[in-house]
Design an enzyme around this catalytic site. Structure first.
Site, PDB file in Angstrom:
ATOM      1  N   ARG A  40       0.832  -1.203   0.000  1.00 57.30           N
ATOM      2  CA  ARG A  40       0.000   0.000   0.000  1.00 57.30           C
ATOM      3  C   ARG A  40       0.864   1.250   0.000  1.00 57.30           C
ATOM      4  O   ARG A  40       0.493   2.285  -0.564  1.00 57.30           O
ATOM      5  CB  ARG A  40      -0.947  -0.001   1.218  1.00 57.30           C
ATOM      6  CG  ARG A  40      -1.766   1.286   1.340  1.00 57.30           C
ATOM      7  CD  ARG A  40      -2.881   1.151   2.360  1.00 57.30           C
ATOM      8  NE  ARG A  40      -2.398   0.858   3.683  1.00 57.30           N
ATOM      9  CZ  ARG A  40      -1.945   1.772   4.554  1.00 57.30           C
ATOM     10  NH1 ARG A  40      -1.896   3.053   4.215  1.00 57.30           N
ATOM     11  NH2 ARG A  40      -1.538   1.417   5.755  1.00 57.30           N
ATOM     12  N   TYR A  93     -16.474  14.934 -17.446  1.00 53.10           N
ATOM     13  CA  TYR A  93     -16.895  13.547 -17.264  1.00 53.10           C
ATOM     14  C   TYR A  93     -17.896  13.463 -16.119  1.00 53.10           C
ATOM     15  O   TYR A  93     -17.699  14.050 -15.056  1.00 53.10           O
ATOM     16  CB  TYR A  93     -15.650  12.700 -16.988  1.00 53.10           C
ATOM     17  CG  TYR A  93     -15.910  11.320 -16.460  1.00 53.10           C
ATOM     18  CD1 TYR A  93     -16.747  10.430 -17.133  1.00 53.10           C
ATOM     19  CD2 TYR A  93     -15.296  10.895 -15.291  1.00 53.10           C
ATOM     20  CE1 TYR A  93     -16.971   9.156 -16.644  1.00 53.10           C
ATOM     21  CE2 TYR A  93     -15.507   9.618 -14.792  1.00 53.10           C
ATOM     22  CZ  TYR A  93     -16.354   8.754 -15.469  1.00 53.10           C
ATOM     23  OH  TYR A  93     -16.578   7.496 -14.980  1.00 53.10           O
ATOM     24  N   ASP A 165      -7.546  16.852 -16.629  1.00 48.37           N
ATOM     25  CA  ASP A 165      -7.752  15.446 -16.978  1.00 48.37           C
ATOM     26  C   ASP A 165      -7.341  15.282 -18.440  1.00 48.37           C
ATOM     27  O   ASP A 165      -8.002  15.792 -19.344  1.00 48.37           O
ATOM     28  CB  ASP A 165      -9.223  15.081 -16.766  1.00 48.37           C
ATOM     29  CG  ASP A 165      -9.499  13.599 -17.000  1.00 48.37           C
ATOM     30  OD1 ASP A 165      -8.735  12.956 -17.737  1.00 48.37           O
ATOM     31  OD2 ASP A 165     -10.503  13.094 -16.459  1.00 48.37           O
ATOM     32  N   LYS A 190      -7.898   3.699 -19.744  1.00 48.00           N
ATOM     33  CA  LYS A 190      -8.227   4.027 -21.116  1.00 48.00           C
ATOM     34  C   LYS A 190      -6.998   3.884 -22.016  1.00 48.00           C
ATOM     35  O   LYS A 190      -6.475   2.798 -22.182  1.00 48.00           O
ATOM     36  CB  LYS A 190      -8.835   5.440 -21.174  1.00 48.00           C
ATOM     37  CG  LYS A 190      -9.940   5.682 -20.139  1.00 48.00           C
ATOM     38  CD  LYS A 190     -11.086   4.704 -20.210  1.00 48.00           C
ATOM     39  CE  LYS A 190     -12.300   5.125 -19.401  1.00 48.00           C
ATOM     40  NZ  LYS A 190     -12.112   5.294 -17.958  1.00 48.00           N
TER      41      LYS A 190
END
Length: 374
Positions: A40, A93, A165, A190
């Protein structure tokens, strides 16, 4: 024993790393980056991905996250706390709007939405607690192109940070930090990974102190990406330049075809000379315009259904940017979290269809579109 030197980084599929003694543990805390403790906090695979995206964006440091939404969350928390205010481009988005409206508002971070035409004149939208502007290089789903240099100058004039973004454009076309952005984020799911088999995100900082803050947020909130998905993302990223070139070429030809088709009312693609930001997209994208486009059919659900049912090369899959083409319906998927008024103002109606154009032989894509639109 023969020394093993792999060309490709192995998958470090481990949650924890061993220490020899107390001195070794102390070294971990005294010398950040000298070794690993717990995945982590950091893992060789997730660090390799972060460093690769950072190189693409020419940043001062980056963090890999478990999804694109986690990347947006980390980016906003880098600059915001309870009581702060965020400006967000109205063309955004739907998941970003949902995060702001449903969750960050609950934590005391409020948001106002700025129309595209007002992004370079923010004064009417400012509050004393405004900290940043969030926008997209190319907006989802209408492919409006933001003048990143002008947006950065306007933000910095008012003491704000610019968070961009860059998922649609990718750093293969545009690098927002070079235009003055403070943070740039990606849904690695993506184009960066590129094969529709990974869920991941990344955030890159222009300043080293912001990069350190990103790493702290990722660790404390547990946003870290798993080793396996980090490894897959790195593998995909190695072909980004080639894939994006093919996506762009195919999308341009598809956009030209749709623009002349009688069943299509409008096409939204920056590569078309009729696009309002065509010249800007040309300059910021180095002569390429991306693999995403939207087009408008009649505002009739039956007409949209007929297209989706008959298309064989553009299956209805509510994501984007894989090597295989797909279509999506913003009204009922990505932007359903927006209010009716927001969708109406943006022109997101039942007839709007978004295409993610893949890298298949383009003649096959055009033939499929022709028969599906008959």
């Amino acid at each position: 024993m023969t020394q093993i030197t792999p060309k490709i980084t192995p998958i470090y599929q481990t949650s924890v790393f061993k220490f020899e003694d107390l001195d070794a543990v102390q070294q971990y805390f005294d010398e950040p980056g000298s070794r690993y403790l717990y995945s982590r906090n950091g893992n060789p695979n997730s660090d390799e991905l972060a460093e690769a995206v950072n190189r693409w964006e020419s940043g001062a440091g980056a963090v890999a996250t478990g999804s694109g939404m986690a990347a947006i969350f980390a980016a906003l928390l880098t600059y915001c706390q309870a009581g702060d205010h965020v400006l967000c481009a109205a063309d955004i988005y739907g998941g970003s709007a949902a995060l702001l409206n449903l969750e960050l508002a609950r934590l005391g971070i409020t948001a106002s939405y700025v129309p595209f035409e007002a992004l370079y004149g923010l004064r009417p939208y400012l509050q004393s607690t405004t900290r940043l502007l969030l926008c997209e290089t190319m907006s989802n789903p209408l492919l409006r192109v933001v003048d990143l240099g002008a947006a950065a100058r306007e933000c910095h004039r008012h003491g704000l940070k610019l968070v961009v973004d860059n998922t649609f454009a990718t750093p293969a076309l545009t690098q927002p930090l070079a235009y003055g952005a403070d943070l740039v984020l990606h849904s690695v799911t993506k184009y960066l990974a590129g094969h529709s088999d990974v869920t991941a995100g990344a955030v890159v900082a222009r300043a080293a102190e912001d990069a350190a803050r990103l790493r702290q947020i990722g660790t404390v909130f547990g946003l870290t990406l798993s080793p396996m998905e980090s490894w897959l993302s790195v593998r995909g990223l190695k072909t980004l330049r080639l894939r994006v070139a093919a996506h762009c070429e195919n999308a341009w030809l598809v956009a030209e075809f749709l623009d002349e088709h009688p069943a299509v009312a409008a096409v939204y693609y920056p590569g078309l000379p009729t696009h309002p930001q065509h010249a800007l997209a040309l300059a910021q994208g180095g002569g390429r315009y991306g693999g995403m486009l939207s087009f408008r059919l009649a505002d009739d659900a039956a007409a949209v259904n007929r297209f989706m049912q008959h298309s064989e090369r553009f299956p209805f899959a509510p994501s984007l940017a894989g090597v295989d083409s797909s279509c999506s319906h913003p009204l009922t998927t990505s932007h359903r979290a927006l209010t009716d008024a927001q969708r109406a103002e943006l022109g997101i109606t039942v007839g709007l269809v978004r295409l993610s154009v893949g890298i298949e032989p383009v003649e096959e894509l055009l033939a499929d579109l022709a028969q599906a639109l008959e």
